[in-house]
Design an enzyme around this catalytic site. Structure first.
Site, PDB file in Angstrom:
ATOM      1  N   LYS A 246       0.845  -1.199   0.000  1.00 17.98           N
ATOM      2  CA  LYS A 246       0.000   0.000   0.000  1.00 17.98           C
ATOM      3  C   LYS A 246       0.875   1.241   0.000  1.00 17.98           C
ATOM      4  O   LYS A 246       1.922   1.261   0.656  1.00 17.98           O
ATOM      5  CB  LYS A 246      -0.845   0.040   1.284  1.00 17.98           C
ATOM      6  N   ARG A 320     -10.291 -11.391   2.643  1.00 18.71           N
ATOM      7  CA  ARG A 320     -11.244 -12.395   2.159  1.00 18.71           C
ATOM      8  C   ARG A 320     -10.634 -13.799   2.160  1.00 18.71           C
ATOM      9  O   ARG A 320     -11.343 -14.789   2.236  1.00 18.71           O
ATOM     10  CB  ARG A 320     -11.759 -11.994   0.771  1.00 18.71           C
TER      11      ARG A 320
HETATM   12  N1  BES Z   1      -8.126  -3.636   4.675  1.00 16.62           N
HETATM   13  C1  BES Z   1      -8.298  -3.286   3.316  1.00 16.62           C
HETATM   14  C2  BES Z   1      -9.603  -2.576   3.051  1.00 16.62           C
HETATM   15  C3  BES Z   1      -9.779  -1.209   3.611  1.00 16.62           C
HETATM   16  C4  BES Z   1      -9.007  -0.157   3.147  1.00 16.62           C
HETATM   17  C5  BES Z   1     -10.772  -0.983   4.518  1.00 16.62           C
HETATM   18  C6  BES Z   1      -9.220   1.107   3.650  1.00 16.62           C
HETATM   19  C7  BES Z   1     -10.987   0.266   5.013  1.00 16.62           C
HETATM   20  C8  BES Z   1     -10.192   1.311   4.579  1.00 16.62           C
HETATM   21  C9  BES Z   1      -8.288  -4.524   2.440  1.00 16.62           C
HETATM   22  O1  BES Z   1      -7.472  -5.560   2.870  1.00 16.62           O
HETATM   23  C10 BES Z   1      -7.828  -4.098   1.090  1.00 16.62           C
HETATM   24  O2  BES Z   1      -6.712  -3.667   1.000  1.00 16.62           O
HETATM   25  N2  BES Z   1      -8.680  -4.222   0.076  1.00 16.62           N
HETATM   26  C11 BES Z   1      -8.379  -3.825  -1.239  1.00 16.62           C
HETATM   27  C12 BES Z   1      -8.856  -4.895  -2.183  1.00 16.62           C
HETATM   28  C13 BES Z   1      -8.375  -4.727  -3.599  1.00 16.62           C
HETATM   29  C14 BES Z   1      -6.897  -4.996  -3.682  1.00 16.62           C
HETATM   30  C15 BES Z   1      -9.154  -5.687  -4.476  1.00 16.62           C
HETATM   31  C16 BES Z   1      -9.098  -2.513  -1.515  1.00 16.62           C
HETATM   32  O3  BES Z   1     -10.249  -2.350  -1.119  1.00 16.62           O
HETATM   33  O4  BES Z   1      -8.472  -1.624  -2.121  1.00 16.62           O
HETATM   34 MN    MN Z   2      -5.473  -5.370   2.210  1.00 19.11          MN
END
Ligand code: BES
Ligand code: MN
Ligand code: ZN
Length: 468
Positions: A246, A320
């Site tokens: 990230k 997930r």
């Molecule tokens: N923990 C994050 C989701 C998240 C991000 C929740 C910011 C609340 C605030 C999750 O693990 C994630 O990174 N999801 C990605 C999925 C994508 C790579 C398909 C997302 O939502 O960007």
């Molecule tokens: Mn994530």
């Protein structure tokens, strides 16, 4: 936790004076002013208090001591954004002492709950714990119930607010162990490489790059012949994104990525403290999604507990994966009600913002029950669809399923559809894609780690299963 609600003693002279609070709006303020002395009226004018929502006036008596409190609320009956906890703000604005609502509220229990939910600060690392003002309430208010609800909520808040250096998989396990001990629940934990022999391959794959071993935490409580309710919470103690790292600003708040675990533990606390006649199970996959030479990669194909092969599209969609193994385990015993909560997608936050958590459920009746309870408890959640047509977006060329879709459409829905593939036998399944954080304070919701949906779910579970 010190008790904030006390019983209002009527008739007898009590040692400590109880300060009355009058809740007003700009219309009712005018007639109320007649009850005040000329000096008090003048002072209210000087302070330009008009009874607008959120305004407060601390009214003095002749001796300069606090005589009463005036607080403004909205008189709108059409507002559905759960402002009914508005009076909770008073608890954050008045000095220490004992207060009571003397006029202007319709539901004393709700006002008491609002007061208690607002009386929270996270003081683990700095400063002294605040001594909150107390509220005296009538006998009809169930103080014990409000107490146990707020304990569950504050437990969730504390865990989320604790930074990842003090809240890794091991500390999350310890927090669950403490609750299990309080209620004599059974706890079993599978750690590290044992996750492979016990068949939790995806929990292992996501967590193995961290020097803090991943684990699957499984707590059981209640009579085995009671209705089976299973809660699952995403326990990603920190989410770097993995090899799909990230960017800095997206990673900044990722200590809250165990918000689902914190919330389901808070709900479990309420259920056990209230001794609801259910067989409760709480399953938490606790991991840190970190980066190392042995990290899982984009393009890898993982085995899963359910037997489906899963192609990895992006290591940042880790939640997930760990949930899928936990769901498969839960589903094996055909629970009556299976609920998971997870800070699963950024897309959920884009759709509904931080106040309102989307939830998914195929059972219309249960959806209605949850929506109604959310309204009643001022714990806002909103239904979203398991939209079947998008399920094919998860097809993989080389594996049984891909865990993400590539188009970028409906990210919260496709995540929910992925999870649903691992649930076959549960009678009812509900998935919550929560944010777990309040960027700004709201009535009854202090800034920081946030409980979302668990007060509503507690009400639903009580109604469904507490019938004698
Ligand atoms: N923990 C994050 C989701 C998240 C991000 C929740 C910011 C609340 C605030 C999750 O693990 C994630 O990174 N999801 C990605 C999925 C994508 C790579 C398909 C997302 O939502 O960007
Ligand atoms: Mn994530
Ligand atoms: Zn995550």
């Amino acid at each position: 936790m010190p008790k904030i609600l006390v019983e209002l003693k009527t008739g007898t002279r009590s040692k400590t004076p109880v300060c009355p609070i009058h809740v007003v709006n700009p219309k009712t303020l005018k007639s109320f002013l007649n009850q005040l002395t000329p000096a008090q009226k003048n002072w209210i004018k000087v302070k330009s208090f008009t009874g607008k929502p959120g305004e407060i006036a601390l009214v003095q008596n002749d001796g300069g001591a606090l005589d009463c409190v005036l607080f403004g609320i909205s008189n709108s009956k059409t507002d559905i954004s759960c402002l009914d906890l508005a009076v909770g703000k008073i608890a954050t604005l008045v000095p220490q002492g004992i207060y009571r609502f003397a006029s202007g509220i319709t539901d004393e229990s709700q006002a008491g709950l609002a007061w208690v939910l607002s009386s929270y600060e996270f003081k683990r690392y700095s400063g002294e714990p605040k001594k909150w003002p107390k509220l005296a309430v009538g006998k009809s208010v169930d103080r014990e119930e409000i107490q146990l609800i707020s304990q569950g909520v504050n437990l969730a808040r504390d865990l989320i607010n604790t930074p990842a250096n003090d809240m890794g998989p091991q500390q999350l396990e310890a927090a669950i162990r403490k609750v299990a001990k309080t209620f004599k629940a059974k706890l079993s934990v599978v750690r590290g490489d044992n996750l492979l022999t016990k068949n939790f391959p995806m929990v292992h794959a996501v967590g193995r790059a961290s020097n803090r071993p991943p684990r699957l935490i499984d707590m059981k409580w209640g009579k085995s012949n009671a209705p089976k309710i299973t809660l699952i919470g995403k326990g990603v103690c920190f989410d770097t994104g993995g090899l799909n790292i990230k960017p800095g600003n997206s990673m900044a708040l990722m200590k809250k990525d165990m918000g689902g675990a914190a919330n389901t533990l808070g709900l479990a606390f309420m259920i056990m403290a209230a001794k609801l006649p259910v067989r409760l199970r709480l399953i938490i996959p606790a991991v840190e999604n970190n980066i190392s030479a042995n990290a899982f990669r984009p393009g890898d194909v993982l085995a899963s507990r359910k037997g489906l092969s899963v192609e990895i599209g992006n290591t940042d969609a880790e939640g997930r994966l760990v949930l899928a193994d936990a769901l498969a385990l839960a589903d094996e015993e055909k629970p009556d009600l299976l609920i998971d909560m997870a800070t699963l997608t950024g897309a959920a936050r884009v759709a509904l913002g931080p106040d309102l958590a989307p939830f998914y459920c195929d059972d219309e009746e249960l959806v209605t029950q949850i929506s109604k309870a959310a309204r009643k408890t001022c714990d806002p959640v909103w239904p979203m669809p398991f939209w079947n047509r998008y399920d094919e977006w998860l097809n993989s060329q080389i594996a049984d399923v891909n865990h993400i879709s590539t188009g970028g459409f409906a990210g919260s829905i496709t995540a929910a559809l992925f999870l649903r593939r691992f649930v076959e036998h549960a009678k009812n399944y509900v998935h919550f894609d929560i944010y777990g954080w309040a960027p700004d304070p709201l009535p009854g919701v202090p800034k920081g780690g946030a409980a979302q949906g668990i007060r509503a779910l507690f009400a639903v579970i009580k109604n469904r299963y507490n019938k004698t």
